[in-house]
Motif scaffolding. Structure first.
Motif, PDB file in Angstrom:
ATOM      1  N   SER A 188       0.765  -1.342  -0.135  1.00 28.46           N
ATOM      2  CA  SER A 188      -0.094   0.079  -0.003  1.00 28.46           C
ATOM      3  C   SER A 188       1.045   1.268  -0.088  1.00 28.46           C
ATOM      4  O   SER A 188       0.410   2.332  -0.523  1.00 28.46           O
ATOM      5  CB  SER A 188      -0.768  -0.047   1.236  1.00 28.46           C
ATOM      6  N   SER A 206      -1.362   3.306  -5.391  1.00 26.51           N
ATOM      7  CA  SER A 206      -2.299   4.300  -5.777  1.00 26.51           C
ATOM      8  C   SER A 206      -3.182   4.382  -6.816  1.00 26.51           C
ATOM      9  O   SER A 206      -2.632   3.442  -7.956  1.00 26.51           O
ATOM     10  CB  SER A 206      -1.502   5.906  -5.442  1.00 26.51           C
ATOM     11  N   ILE A 233      -5.479   8.068  -4.514  1.00 26.61           N
ATOM     12  CA  ILE A 233      -5.983   7.392  -3.052  1.00 26.61           C
ATOM     13  C   ILE A 233      -4.925   6.463  -3.047  1.00 26.61           C
ATOM     14  O   ILE A 233      -4.598   5.520  -3.910  1.00 26.61           O
ATOM     15  CB  ILE A 233      -7.245   6.618  -3.543  1.00 26.61           C
ATOM     16  N   ASP A 234      -4.345   6.239  -1.812  1.00 22.51           N
ATOM     17  CA  ASP A 234      -3.435   5.315  -1.660  1.00 22.51           C
ATOM     18  C   ASP A 234      -3.731   4.245  -0.374  1.00 22.51           C
ATOM     19  O   ASP A 234      -2.852   3.750   0.181  1.00 22.51           O
ATOM     20  CB  ASP A 234      -1.897   6.174  -1.182  1.00 22.51           C
ATOM     21  N   THR A 235      -5.141   4.264  -0.060  1.00 19.19           N
ATOM     22  CA  THR A 235      -5.493   3.601   0.979  1.00 19.19           C
ATOM     23  C   THR A 235      -6.064   2.076   0.144  1.00 19.19           C
ATOM     24  O   THR A 235      -7.161   1.770   0.136  1.00 19.19           O
ATOM     25  CB  THR A 235      -6.626   4.090   1.735  1.00 19.19           C
ATOM     26  N   ASP A 271     -10.199   1.847  -0.019  1.00 19.98           N
ATOM     27  CA  ASP A 271     -10.786   2.882   0.748  1.00 19.98           C
ATOM     28  C   ASP A 271     -11.142   4.190   0.424  1.00 19.98           C
ATOM     29  O   ASP A 271      -9.838   4.860   0.356  1.00 19.98           O
ATOM     30  CB  ASP A 271     -10.203   2.477   2.075  1.00 19.98           C
ATOM     31  N   LYS A 293     -12.051   6.851   1.864  1.00 20.44           N
ATOM     32  CA  LYS A 293     -11.623   7.742   2.780  1.00 20.44           C
ATOM     33  C   LYS A 293     -10.262   8.210   2.457  1.00 20.44           C
ATOM     34  O   LYS A 293      -9.960   9.327   3.339  1.00 20.44           O
ATOM     35  CB  LYS A 293     -11.993   7.314   4.234  1.00 20.44           C
ATOM     36  N   GLY A 294      -9.502   7.505   1.860  1.00 20.72           N
ATOM     37  CA  GLY A 294      -8.187   7.983   1.569  1.00 20.72           C
ATOM     38  C   GLY A 294      -7.944   8.882   0.266  1.00 20.72           C
ATOM     39  O   GLY A 294      -6.754   9.371  -0.206  1.00 20.72           O
ATOM     40  N   ASP A 308      -7.179  11.932  -1.532  1.00 20.14           N
ATOM     41  CA  ASP A 308      -6.402  13.054  -1.372  1.00 20.14           C
ATOM     42  C   ASP A 308      -6.417  14.044  -2.504  1.00 20.14           C
ATOM     43  O   ASP A 308      -5.713  13.851  -3.633  1.00 20.14           O
ATOM     44  CB  ASP A 308      -4.994  12.480  -0.857  1.00 20.14           C
ATOM     45  N   ASP A 365     -11.796  16.841  -0.326  1.00 19.50           N
ATOM     46  CA  ASP A 365     -11.826  15.424   0.079  1.00 19.50           C
ATOM     47  C   ASP A 365     -13.093  14.943   0.734  1.00 19.50           C
ATOM     48  O   ASP A 365     -13.713  14.164   0.414  1.00 19.50           O
ATOM     49  CB  ASP A 365     -10.703  14.940   0.917  1.00 19.50           C
ATOM     50  N   ASN A 377     -16.068  12.529  -0.725  1.00 14.29           N
ATOM     51  CA  ASN A 377     -16.448  11.445   0.197  1.00 14.29           C
ATOM     52  C   ASN A 377     -18.158  11.507   0.450  1.00 14.29           C
ATOM     53  O   ASN A 377     -18.721  10.441   0.353  1.00 14.29           O
ATOM     54  CB  ASN A 377     -15.826  11.184   1.386  1.00 14.29           C
TER      55      ASN A 377
END
Length: 190
Positions: free
Chosen positions: A29, A33, A50-52, A68, A70-71, A73, A80, A84
């Motif tokens: 992870s 990305s 996104i890197d989650t 995810d 929520k990641g 950016d 952000d 979301n």
């Protein structure tokens, strides 16, 4: 003698399954990305990453990836949050998933250009997307990067146009495209 052979068979079976399991890869992870860009006012491009991510790639070629949301950016925290909460409704649909199978037969080490189909689930809807990629395969690492962006439309995944309209209203009624170019950079390690 029979007991020794039986014990030896068990040890060999365990050793073989361990070797096979070691041929699988896990997504790194920190080195992976997904990138996309929103387009507003027809010409203003706002990049995001996104890197989650998490996932696996089996020695058989089967892969599963989870993103995810929520990641997200964009470099601007309020953007952000709005993406979301308003657009993706990530409280209800927190993850994007992709799964499929890469045909490894005849694919040796080195770089390869491939079109990889994946079943992508976003906003509770699933669609097959073909990703043009360059795959670098070694004994220990498989890297997958976009060779061209893929254009994703919100309507393809059933994201209501109301979500986009609400998002646009929050930024002063600016027109925002429902299509985004998407790229990926994935690194799998044994």
């Amino acid at each position: 003698m029979k007991k020794t052979l039986s014990s030896l068979s068990i040890v060999c079976a365990l050793f073989s399954s361990t070797l096979l399991a070691n041929n699988d890869y896990d997504l790194d992870s920190e080195l992976s990305s997904v990138g996309f860009a929103t387009i507003k006012k027809q010409f203003v491009v706002e990049p995001a990453t996104i890197d989650t991510l998490s996932g696996t790639l089996a020695a058989s070629g089967k892969f599963e990836i989870s993103v995810d949301l929520k990641g997200i950016d964009t470099g601007i925290s309020i953007r952000d949050t709005r993406l979301n909460d308003v657009f993706f409704e990530s409280a209800k649909f927190p993850n994007v998933t992709a799964s499929g199978n890469v045909n490894w037969s005849g694919l040796g080490q080195g770089s390869h250009k491939m079109l990889i189909p994946a079943e992508v689930t976003l906003f509770g809807n699933t669609k097959t997307i073909n990703f043009p990629t360059v795959v670098l395969k070694t004994d220990e690492i498989v890297m997958v990067s976009s060779s061209a962006p893929v254009i994703i439309s919100a309507s393809d995944f059933g994201i209501p146009s109301d979500n986009l309209n609400k998002l646009a209203a929050l930024v002063g009624g600016i027109k925002i495209s429902d299509k985004v170019p998407l790229t990926l950079n994935l690194t799998f390690k044994k």
